[in-house]
Design an enzyme around this catalytic site. Structure first.
Site, mmCIF file in Angstrom:
data_model
loop_
_atom_site.group_PDB
_atom_site.id
_atom_site.type_symbol
_atom_site.label_atom_id
_atom_site.label_comp_id
_atom_site.label_asym_id
_atom_site.label_seq_id
_atom_site.Cartn_x
_atom_site.Cartn_y
_atom_site.Cartn_z
ATOM 1 N N HIS A 193 67.925 46.501 82.976
ATOM 2 C CA HIS A 193 66.659 46.069 82.373
ATOM 3 C C HIS A 193 65.443 46.508 83.204
ATOM 4 O O HIS A 193 64.563 47.207 82.713
ATOM 5 C CB HIS A 193 66.618 44.542 82.247
ATOM 6 C CG HIS A 193 67.399 43.995 81.087
ATOM 7 N ND1 HIS A 193 68.752 44.122 80.966
ATOM 8 C CD2 HIS A 193 67.009 43.292 80.003
ATOM 9 C CE1 HIS A 193 69.163 43.529 79.853
ATOM 10 N NE2 HIS A 193 68.120 43.018 79.249
ATOM 11 N N ASP A 217 73.137 37.262 78.798
ATOM 12 C CA ASP A 217 72.341 38.081 77.902
ATOM 13 C C ASP A 217 72.802 37.753 76.484
ATOM 14 O O ASP A 217 74.012 37.685 76.227
ATOM 15 C CB ASP A 217 72.542 39.570 78.191
ATOM 16 C CG ASP A 217 71.490 40.378 77.459
ATOM 17 O OD1 ASP A 217 70.496 40.783 78.079
ATOM 18 O OD2 ASP A 217 71.652 40.571 76.230
ATOM 19 N N ARG A 238 65.594 43.497 67.927
ATOM 20 C CA ARG A 238 64.533 42.477 67.824
ATOM 21 C C ARG A 238 63.173 43.137 67.702
ATOM 22 O O ARG A 238 62.887 44.083 68.444
ATOM 23 C CB ARG A 238 64.491 41.622 69.098
ATOM 24 C CG ARG A 238 65.720 40.855 69.276
ATOM 25 C CD ARG A 238 65.662 39.889 70.432
ATOM 26 N NE ARG A 238 66.837 39.062 70.302
ATOM 27 C CZ ARG A 238 67.531 38.573 71.320
ATOM 28 N NH1 ARG A 238 67.142 38.793 72.541
ATOM 29 N NH2 ARG A 238 68.585 37.850 71.085
HETATM 30 C C1 MIC Z 1 66.586 40.582 75.332
HETATM 31 O O1 MIC Z 1 67.065 41.449 74.629
HETATM 32 O O2 MIC Z 1 65.733 39.767 74.941
HETATM 33 C C2 MIC Z 1 67.051 40.491 76.770
HETATM 34 C C3 MIC Z 1 65.951 40.959 77.627
HETATM 35 O O3 MIC Z 1 68.152 41.337 76.953
HETATM 36 C C4 MIC Z 1 67.437 39.033 77.041
HETATM 37 C C5 MIC Z 1 67.743 38.728 78.439
HETATM 38 C C6 MIC Z 1 66.528 38.570 79.292
HETATM 39 O O4 MIC Z 1 65.527 38.007 78.866
HETATM 40 O O5 MIC Z 1 66.595 39.000 80.445
HETATM 41 C C7 MIC Z 1 68.591 38.532 76.188
HETATM 42 O O6 MIC Z 1 68.868 39.079 75.147
HETATM 43 O O7 MIC Z 1 69.200 37.522 76.533
HETATM 44 FE FE1 SF4 Z 2 68.638 45.452 76.766
HETATM 45 FE FE2 SF4 Z 2 69.965 45.037 74.547
HETATM 46 FE FE3 SF4 Z 2 68.350 43.116 75.469
HETATM 47 FE FE4 SF4 Z 2 67.378 45.399 74.459
HETATM 48 S S1 SF4 Z 2 68.491 43.838 73.365
HETATM 49 S S2 SF4 Z 2 66.721 44.399 76.321
HETATM 50 S S3 SF4 Z 2 68.882 46.910 75.110
HETATM 51 S S4 SF4 Z 2 70.221 43.931 76.447
#
Ligand code: MIC
Ligand code: SF4
Length: 640
Positions: free
Chosen positions: A65, A119, A379
């Protein structure tokens, strides 16, 4: 036995409680994963638990990340995770090796096992038949220490797939269709199990796209059977010995069945700013596009990017479009470099990123003002791209690539390209960027940079809880609203005092100052509060700012668990109409909280309005103890 896949795994892993829909159970966890932006906290918590080595079959720490090293912070955090992982017996995937979910699928997934990850897209591994769930960092730390993972026994919904996808219609369109039908709160308390004749028409990466984005339904997880197609994948990964056939009983029963006819699907898109705001690409109209991003843990597999390369080959990216490609793993990137497909993509005019999350989490490539960006991500929440006025449309890789050439959102079925990919019988296997842990704990000194600050710990619950309403928010508030993440904030994931000043920043920039001025208080929210990511920072930052309780119409699963773990009381309006009667800065008081928690509801006095309302507290006995003692870490320490 009439068992579906989910019950087969639940039955073999339940170590606390009884499997009855809605009832709490504790599951034995076989494997865990962390990534860097939630991992620093998880490993600080693991250290605080005072164990020597992890007790799982395998635990893996990924760096994917926080990759833009604009200052010392990210590199320091990477080093912390590398050393702490080595000390405690955790495998470490170096920065550059790729996105946690893609690599886990390729190199670590095992059908029939349980996995939790810090995650929310951990369900990706459900594509090969794992029961894989997203969780807060503390829950992952506890599972690494051998503890059970607690969930409510889910309903199991069968998604019956019939037929076969038409050309240029993708797995992404399948999950977008499920989201269209069921919405972002349609999966709460449920696991989606895919079955039916359509399953065998989908490859493992296609299945993984679907289970990955099942997170957007609010589901506990999603799962596919492990069959001949899964075996093909394991053979190609040189891991045949990790494969087992894993299928539901022929007469398996389900709580609900939803049928999706693959033949009938057409290319879909989720319009700004929600993954369930779904429409047919052909009906949205040919909006002009500024940026296209193909990547993220949803759509960055070899198969996805090979299709993109086929579409781009011999074409040029439209002059007004910036096409950005982020491969999911080094395996994908290197195979495409060797077979020439990467050259086709570069020659078309794409910008190639390193193997990481990148733009998906606002780590660079934020679109311009009012920029329209088509993305293969999962997302498109408001502000997540790093540009508040950005308009993010979620699409398949096929739609993304064709639109990048045309410069406008285009239904890819207009283009006639042969998209059949000859999947290699053997993938390129090189695990040299995955480091094994040190043989014993004593050999490693953990390296801690100055960015790592102690995390806030909640206090034991008092008999009376009071405070002001510090913010009142609508339905479907995401953790991206509560604790925004972008290239400027992500480097501070191990520094809660700093992050707290940006809490709710995309909704109300005054929130942190207001919370500090009033010495903390309450959050009032609508339905599905805390949907989206697993980041416990969305509980830790409010905790730091003195938030003692959240009253909402309903909660998202992982966020509710994170609130409880941090000693914040989640309360649900008995009558949703009471939400309307509350204003910002109303003074709340809850007397006899402890007996309220035990009886399952509390009476909240609104001292400003001179009224009362009732709120449910749906907590297990263990969760009540956790809140009373001031959070999960205090609970664990007091029970050791
Ligand atoms: C996301 O896709 O929102 C993230 C960043 O991967 C998060 C984790 C985070 O906020 O570090 C997730 O999906 O849990
Ligand atoms: Fe990383 Fe997947 Fe989260 Fe996107 S949705 S920040 S690619 S873990």
């Amino acid at each position: 036995m009439r068992d579906n896949l989910v019950y087969k795994i639940l039955k073999s892993h339940v170590i606390e409680g009884e499997l009855k829909t809605g009832e709490p159970v504790g599951l034995k966890i076989d494997k865990t994963l962390t990534q860097d932006s939630t991992g620093t906290m998880a490993y600080l918590q693991l250290e605080a638990m005072g164990i020597d080595r992890v007790k799982t079959k395998k635990s893996v720490a990924f760096i994917d990340h926080n990759m833009l090293q604009q200052g010392f912070e990210n590199a320091d955090d990477h080093k912390f995770i590398q050393t702490v992982a080595s000390k405690y017996g955790v495998y470490f995937s170096k920065p550059g090796n790729g996105i946690c979910h893609q690599i886990f699928l390729e190199r670590f997934s095992t059908p029939g096992d349980t996995l939790i990850g810090s995650d929310s897209h951990t369900p990706t591994a459900g594509g090969v038949g794992m029961l894989a769930m997203g969780a807060g960092g503390l829950d992952v730390a506890l599972a690494m220490g051998g503890g059970a993972y607690n969930i409510n026994t889910p309903k199991v919904v069968k998604i019956e797939l019939t037929g076969r996808l038409n050309k240029m219609v993708a797995a992404k369109d399948v999950i977008l269709e499920v989201l269209r039908v069921l919405t972002v709160k349609g999966g709460v308390g449920k696991v989606f199990e895919y079955g039916g004749e359509g399953v065998e028409t989908l490859s493992v990466p296609e299945r993984a796209t679907i289970t990955n984005m099942g997170a957007e339904l609010g589901a506990t997880t999603s799962i596919f059977p492990s069959d001949e197609r899964t075996l093909e994948f394991f053979k190609a990964q040189g891991r045949e010995e990790d494969w087992i056939e894993f299928k539901p009983d022929a007469d398996a029963v389900y709580d609900e069945v939803v049928t999706i006819n693959l033949d009938e699907l057409t290319p879909l898109t989720a319009k700004p700013h929600s993954p369930d705001n779904v429409a047919k690409v052909s009906e949205v109209g040919k909006s002009k596009v500024d940026q296209v991003f193909i990547g993220s843990c949803t759509n960055s597999s070899y198969e996805d990017l090979m299709k993109v390369a086929k579409i781009l080959k011999g074409n040029k990216v439209n002059p007004d479009v910036s096409l950005v490609i982020g491969p999911g793993s080094r395996q994908v990137m290197e195979m495409m470099a060797r077979n020439g497909a990467l050259a086709d993509i570069i020659s078309a005019g794409a910008r190639i990123l390193e193997n990481s999350c990148g733009p998906c989490i606002g780590m660079g490539q934020a679109p311009g003002t009012n920029g329209i960006s088509l993305r293969t991500v999962n997302r498109n929440f408001y502000g997540r791209s790093g540009t508040l006025s950005g308009q993010i449309y979620i699409v398949s890789p096929e739609t993304a690539a064709v639109s990048a050439i045309n410069g406008v959102l285009t239904d890819p079925t207009v283009m006639d390209v042969n998209l059949t990919i000859d999947m290699p019988k053997k993938f390129l296997i090189d695990d040299s960027m995955i480091l094994a842990p040190a043989p014993t704990n004593a050999e490693v000194e953990v390296v801690r940079g100055p960015n790592i600050k102690p995390f806030p710990i909640s206090e034991p619950l008092r008999e009376e809880v009071d405070g002001r309403v510090l913010i009142k928010v609508e339905d479907n508030i995401t953790t991206d609203h509560i604790m925004p993440s972008n290239s400027k904030l992500l480097p501070f994931r191990s520094n809660i005092p700093y992050l707290a000043d940006f809490c709710f920043n995309t909704v109300d920039t005054e929130f942190p100052a207001r919370a500090k001025e009033h010495n903390g208080g309450f959050i009032v929210a609508g339905n599905n509060y805390g949907q989206g990511s697993s980041r416990e920072h969305a509980a830790l930052a409010p905790l730091y700012l003195g938030v003692r309780g959240v009253v909402a119409k309903s909660f998202a699963r992982i966020h509710k668990a994170n609130l409880i773990n941090n000693g914040i009381i989640p309360m649900v309006f008995e009558n949703e109409s009471d939400y309307e009667k509350i204003d910002l800065l109303d003074a709340f008081e809850i007397d006899n909280v402890k007996s309220g928690l035990k009886s399952g509801f509390v009476t909240v006095k609104n001292l400003t309005k001179g009224t009362n309302f009732k709120a449910f507290v749906e907590l297990t006995d263990k969760e009540i103890d956790v809140i009373e003692i001031g959070g999960r870490l205090n609970y664990v320490k007091s029970n050791n």
